[in-house]
Design a protein around this motif. Structure first.
Motif, PDB file in Angstrom:
ATOM      1  N   MET A   1     -31.904   1.264  -8.050  1.00 39.11           N
ATOM      2  CA  MET A   1     -30.481   1.392  -8.436  1.00 39.11           C
ATOM      3  C   MET A   1     -30.307   0.936  -9.890  1.00 39.11           C
ATOM      4  O   MET A   1     -30.718  -0.150 -10.266  1.00 39.11           O
ATOM      5  CB  MET A   1     -29.632   0.539  -7.473  1.00 39.11           C
ATOM      6  N   LYS A   2     -29.700   1.804 -10.693  1.00 35.70           N
ATOM      7  CA  LYS A   2     -29.498   1.452 -12.098  1.00 35.70           C
ATOM      8  C   LYS A   2     -28.172   0.703 -12.224  1.00 35.70           C
ATOM      9  O   LYS A   2     -27.128   1.201 -11.830  1.00 35.70           O
ATOM     10  CB  LYS A   2     -29.463   2.743 -12.930  1.00 35.70           C
ATOM     11  N   ARG A   3     -28.266  -0.488 -12.746  1.00 37.84           N
ATOM     12  CA  ARG A   3     -27.036  -1.278 -12.873  1.00 37.84           C
ATOM     13  C   ARG A   3     -26.349  -0.980 -14.198  1.00 37.84           C
ATOM     14  O   ARG A   3     -26.993  -0.648 -15.184  1.00 37.84           O
ATOM     15  CB  ARG A   3     -27.371  -2.758 -12.825  1.00 37.84           C
ATOM     16  N   GLN A   4     -25.024  -1.159 -14.198  1.00 34.46           N
ATOM     17  CA  GLN A   4     -24.243  -0.983 -15.411  1.00 34.46           C
ATOM     18  C   GLN A   4     -24.554  -2.116 -16.401  1.00 34.46           C
ATOM     19  O   GLN A   4     -24.497  -3.283 -16.027  1.00 34.46           O
ATOM     20  CB  GLN A   4     -22.756  -1.046 -15.021  1.00 34.46           C
ATOM     21  N   HIS A   5     -24.906  -1.772 -17.620  1.00 33.16           N
ATOM     22  CA  HIS A   5     -25.056  -2.778 -18.674  1.00 33.16           C
ATOM     23  C   HIS A   5     -23.702  -2.979 -19.347  1.00 33.16           C
ATOM     24  O   HIS A   5     -23.029  -2.006 -19.704  1.00 33.16           O
ATOM     25  CB  HIS A   5     -26.062  -2.318 -19.719  1.00 33.16           C
ATOM     26  N   ILE A   6     -23.341  -4.233 -19.532  1.00 32.15           N
ATOM     27  CA  ILE A   6     -22.034  -4.545 -20.131  1.00 32.15           C
ATOM     28  C   ILE A   6     -22.191  -5.647 -21.170  1.00 32.15           C
ATOM     29  O   ILE A   6     -22.912  -6.628 -20.934  1.00 32.15           O
ATOM     30  CB  ILE A   6     -21.033  -5.019 -19.037  1.00 32.15           C
ATOM     31  N   VAL A   7     -21.536  -5.471 -22.304  1.00 34.53           N
ATOM     32  CA  VAL A   7     -21.388  -6.580 -23.251  1.00 34.53           C
ATOM     33  C   VAL A   7     -19.889  -6.774 -23.458  1.00 34.53           C
ATOM     34  O   VAL A   7     -19.198  -5.869 -23.938  1.00 34.53           O
ATOM     35  CB  VAL A   7     -22.089  -6.306 -24.597  1.00 34.53           C
ATOM     36  N   ALA A   8     -19.378  -7.921 -23.040  1.00 37.53           N
ATOM     37  CA  ALA A   8     -17.946  -8.195 -23.139  1.00 37.53           C
ATOM     38  C   ALA A   8     -17.713  -9.275 -24.177  1.00 37.53           C
ATOM     39  O   ALA A   8     -18.380 -10.311 -24.174  1.00 37.53           O
ATOM     40  CB  ALA A   8     -17.408  -8.648 -21.781  1.00 37.53           C
ATOM     41  N   GLY A   9     -16.767  -9.025 -25.065  1.00 33.77           N
ATOM     42  CA  GLY A   9     -16.416 -10.011 -26.092  1.00 33.77           C
ATOM     43  C   GLY A   9     -15.137 -10.726 -25.703  1.00 33.77           C
ATOM     44  O   GLY A   9     -14.113 -10.082 -25.467  1.00 33.77           O
ATOM     45  N   ASN A  10     -15.215 -12.034 -25.617  1.00 39.08           N
ATOM     46  CA  ASN A  10     -14.049 -12.851 -25.275  1.00 39.08           C
ATOM     47  C   ASN A  10     -13.530 -13.502 -26.551  1.00 39.08           C
ATOM     48  O   ASN A  10     -14.134 -14.434 -27.066  1.00 39.08           O
ATOM     49  CB  ASN A  10     -14.484 -13.915 -24.245  1.00 39.08           C
TER      50      ASN A  10
ATOM     51  N   ASP B   1     -27.635 -11.722   0.488  1.00 37.42           N
ATOM     52  CA  ASP B   1     -27.492 -12.361   1.814  1.00 37.42           C
ATOM     53  C   ASP B   1     -26.132 -12.051   2.427  1.00 37.42           C
ATOM     54  O   ASP B   1     -25.997 -11.907   3.633  1.00 37.42           O
ATOM     55  CB  ASP B   1     -27.667 -13.879   1.698  1.00 37.42           C
ATOM     56  N   LYS B   2     -25.116 -11.947   1.577  1.00 33.76           N
ATOM     57  CA  LYS B   2     -23.761 -11.723   2.089  1.00 33.76           C
ATOM     58  C   LYS B   2     -23.452 -10.227   2.272  1.00 33.76           C
ATOM     59  O   LYS B   2     -22.886  -9.825   3.283  1.00 33.76           O
ATOM     60  CB  LYS B   2     -22.764 -12.360   1.102  1.00 33.76           C
ATOM     61  N   TYR B   3     -23.813  -9.407   1.274  1.00 35.51           N
ATOM     62  CA  TYR B   3     -23.365  -8.010   1.287  1.00 35.51           C
ATOM     63  C   TYR B   3     -24.498  -6.991   1.425  1.00 35.51           C
ATOM     64  O   TYR B   3     -24.234  -5.788   1.496  1.00 35.51           O
ATOM     65  CB  TYR B   3     -22.588  -7.696  -0.004  1.00 35.51           C
ATOM     66  N   GLY B   4     -25.722  -7.485   1.417  1.00 32.16           N
ATOM     67  CA  GLY B   4     -26.853  -6.561   1.547  1.00 32.16           C
ATOM     68  C   GLY B   4     -27.438  -6.190   0.201  1.00 32.16           C
ATOM     69  O   GLY B   4     -26.811  -6.352  -0.852  1.00 32.16           O
ATOM     70  N   GLU B   5     -28.664  -5.658   0.282  1.00 32.45           N
ATOM     71  CA  GLU B   5     -29.449  -5.417  -0.923  1.00 32.45           C
ATOM     72  C   GLU B   5     -28.853  -4.329  -1.825  1.00 32.45           C
ATOM     73  O   GLU B   5     -28.897  -4.417  -3.047  1.00 32.45           O
ATOM     74  CB  GLU B   5     -30.868  -5.022  -0.519  1.00 32.45           C
ATOM     75  N   GLU B   6     -28.281  -3.315  -1.198  1.00 29.80           N
ATOM     76  CA  GLU B   6     -27.778  -2.200  -2.012  1.00 29.80           C
ATOM     77  C   GLU B   6     -26.661  -2.654  -2.951  1.00 29.80           C
ATOM     78  O   GLU B   6     -26.668  -2.355  -4.144  1.00 29.80           O
ATOM     79  CB  GLU B   6     -27.281  -1.088  -1.088  1.00 29.80           C
ATOM     80  N   ILE B   7     -25.717  -3.411  -2.391  1.00 28.90           N
ATOM     81  CA  ILE B   7     -24.597  -3.903  -3.216  1.00 28.90           C
ATOM     82  C   ILE B   7     -25.112  -4.922  -4.226  1.00 28.90           C
ATOM     83  O   ILE B   7     -24.727  -4.917  -5.404  1.00 28.90           O
ATOM     84  CB  ILE B   7     -23.485  -4.487  -2.311  1.00 28.90           C
ATOM     85  N   SER B   8     -26.003  -5.785  -3.792  1.00 25.70           N
ATOM     86  CA  SER B   8     -26.556  -6.802  -4.689  1.00 25.70           C
ATOM     87  C   SER B   8     -27.279  -6.166  -5.878  1.00 25.70           C
ATOM     88  O   SER B   8     -27.105  -6.567  -7.036  1.00 25.70           O
ATOM     89  CB  SER B   8     -27.498  -7.690  -3.880  1.00 25.70           C
ATOM     90  N   ASP B   9     -28.078  -5.158  -5.593  1.00 25.90           N
ATOM     91  CA  ASP B   9     -28.816  -4.459  -6.652  1.00 25.90           C
ATOM     92  C   ASP B   9     -27.889  -3.784  -7.651  1.00 25.90           C
ATOM     93  O   ASP B   9     -28.243  -3.582  -8.802  1.00 25.90           O
ATOM     94  CB  ASP B   9     -29.684  -3.357  -6.042  1.00 25.90           C
ATOM     95  N   ALA B  10     -26.724  -3.393  -7.188  1.00 29.45           N
ATOM     96  CA  ALA B  10     -25.795  -2.654  -8.057  1.00 29.45           C
ATOM     97  C   ALA B  10     -24.830  -3.573  -8.799  1.00 29.45           C
ATOM     98  O   ALA B  10     -24.052  -3.107  -9.630  1.00 29.45           O
ATOM     99  CB  ALA B  10     -25.000  -1.663  -7.211  1.00 29.45           C
ATOM    100  N   THR B  11     -24.874  -4.882  -8.513  1.00 29.39           N
ATOM    101  CA  THR B  11     -23.915  -5.802  -9.143  1.00 29.39           C
ATOM    102  C   THR B  11     -24.361  -6.176 -10.557  1.00 29.39           C
ATOM    103  O   THR B  11     -25.496  -6.607 -10.763  1.00 29.39           O
ATOM    104  CB  THR B  11     -23.774  -7.096  -8.298  1.00 29.39           C
ATOM    105  N   THR B  12     -23.461  -6.014 -11.495  1.00 30.00           N
ATOM    106  CA  THR B  12     -23.739  -6.411 -12.874  1.00 30.00           C
ATOM    107  C   THR B  12     -23.516  -7.912 -13.014  1.00 30.00           C
ATOM    108  O   THR B  12     -22.434  -8.426 -12.701  1.00 30.00           O
ATOM    109  CB  THR B  12     -22.807  -5.649 -13.841  1.00 30.00           C
TER     110      THR B  12
END
Ligand code: PEP
Length: 251
Positions: A1-10, A197-208
């Motif tokens: 699963m390709k995760r979204q790359h993000i750079v956020a400036g605060n 552990d909470k939501y499963g591997e698919e969601i975990s892999d996709a989390t940025t």
């Protein structure tokens, strides 16, 4: 699963209206179209003007630095999710360590803010991270686990899937001290396992999962090359267009 790359400036509480518009335009002008999403988290007064600037690039987005947990009402000085959405805001930073420390925000309140943001189609950038004393005592993993569990784990899998997590060790924020790539990777892998552990591997892999804490052009590449580091939440270095663009370029 390709995760979204993000750079956020605060930007925190920096930049006059004019300065803000200029830096946003310089970032839009210099930003190459790519898979990396750049986010500008500006003070409220800039949002409306910067909103028209971010529309110039598909991969440039707008964030607020906070929102109130109520829909509307008698909360002098606060801002609602409806107001943010009405000017084109897509993301909202929640639980930044400065909000936790100076404004007493805790997981119970943050869970409410996360809910109202998601209910209004705003994507939370949920911050977590330990202070130096907690790290030195060896309690950083459990501390971060409590922050994530308390603020996010009431969400449905569907709602959780839109959340961006930002790990920001407080000892590295605005100090010039950066977590080593190994320290960042250890915590990011730990957070990803918690999510799995909470939501499963698919969601975990996709989390940025972003790293924040003195990210600069000189260290971004090494941090972002860690397996579980999907980008950065950047404070000081986001106030100069060239530095922010160089950090985005690190991918
Ligand atoms: C921040 O405030 O989120 C932050 C990471 O700041 P800095 O990059 O200045 O350490």
């Amino acid at each position: 699963m390709k995760r979204q790359h993000i750079v956020a400036g605060n930007w925190k509480m920096n930049k006059t209206f004019e300065e803000g518009r200029n830096i946003a335009q310089a970032i839009a002008d210099g930003l190459p179209e790519s898979d990396t999403i750049a986010i500008l988290a500006t003070p409220y007064i800039h949002l409306s003007a910067v909103s028209t600037v971010v529309q110039q690039k598909l991969n440039l987005k707008l964030a607020a630095q906070n929102c109130h947990q109520a829909k509307s009402g008698a909360f002098t000085g606060e801002i609602s999710v409806d107001m943010l959405s009405s000017v084109g805001v897509e993301y909202v930073i929640l639980g930044h360590s400065e909000r936790r420390e100076f404004f007493g925000e805790n997981e119970e309140l943050l869970a409410q803010k996360v809910d109202i943001a998601l209910g209004n189609d705003l994507k939370p950038i949920y911050c977590c991270g330990e202070g130096l004393a907690i790290r030195e005592a060896g309690n950083h993993l459990s501390h971060v686990a409590n922050q994530i569990t308390g603020g996010l784990f009431h969400l449905s899998p569907e709602d959780f899937s839109t959340v961006v997590v930002a790990y920001e060790p407080i000892w590295a924020i605005g100090t010039g001290v950066t977590a080593s790539p190994e320290q960042a990777q250890e915590m990011h892998a730990f957070i990803r396992q918690l999510i799995s552990d909470k939501y499963g591997e698919e969601i975990s892999d996709a989390t940025t999962i972003l790293y924040g804490g003195s990210v600069k052009p000189a260290n971004a590449k090494e941090l972002f090359s860690q397996k579980d580091v999907d980008g950065g939440l950047v404070g000081g270095a986001s106030l100069k267009a060239d530095d922010f663009l160089a950090i985005i370029d690190s991918f």
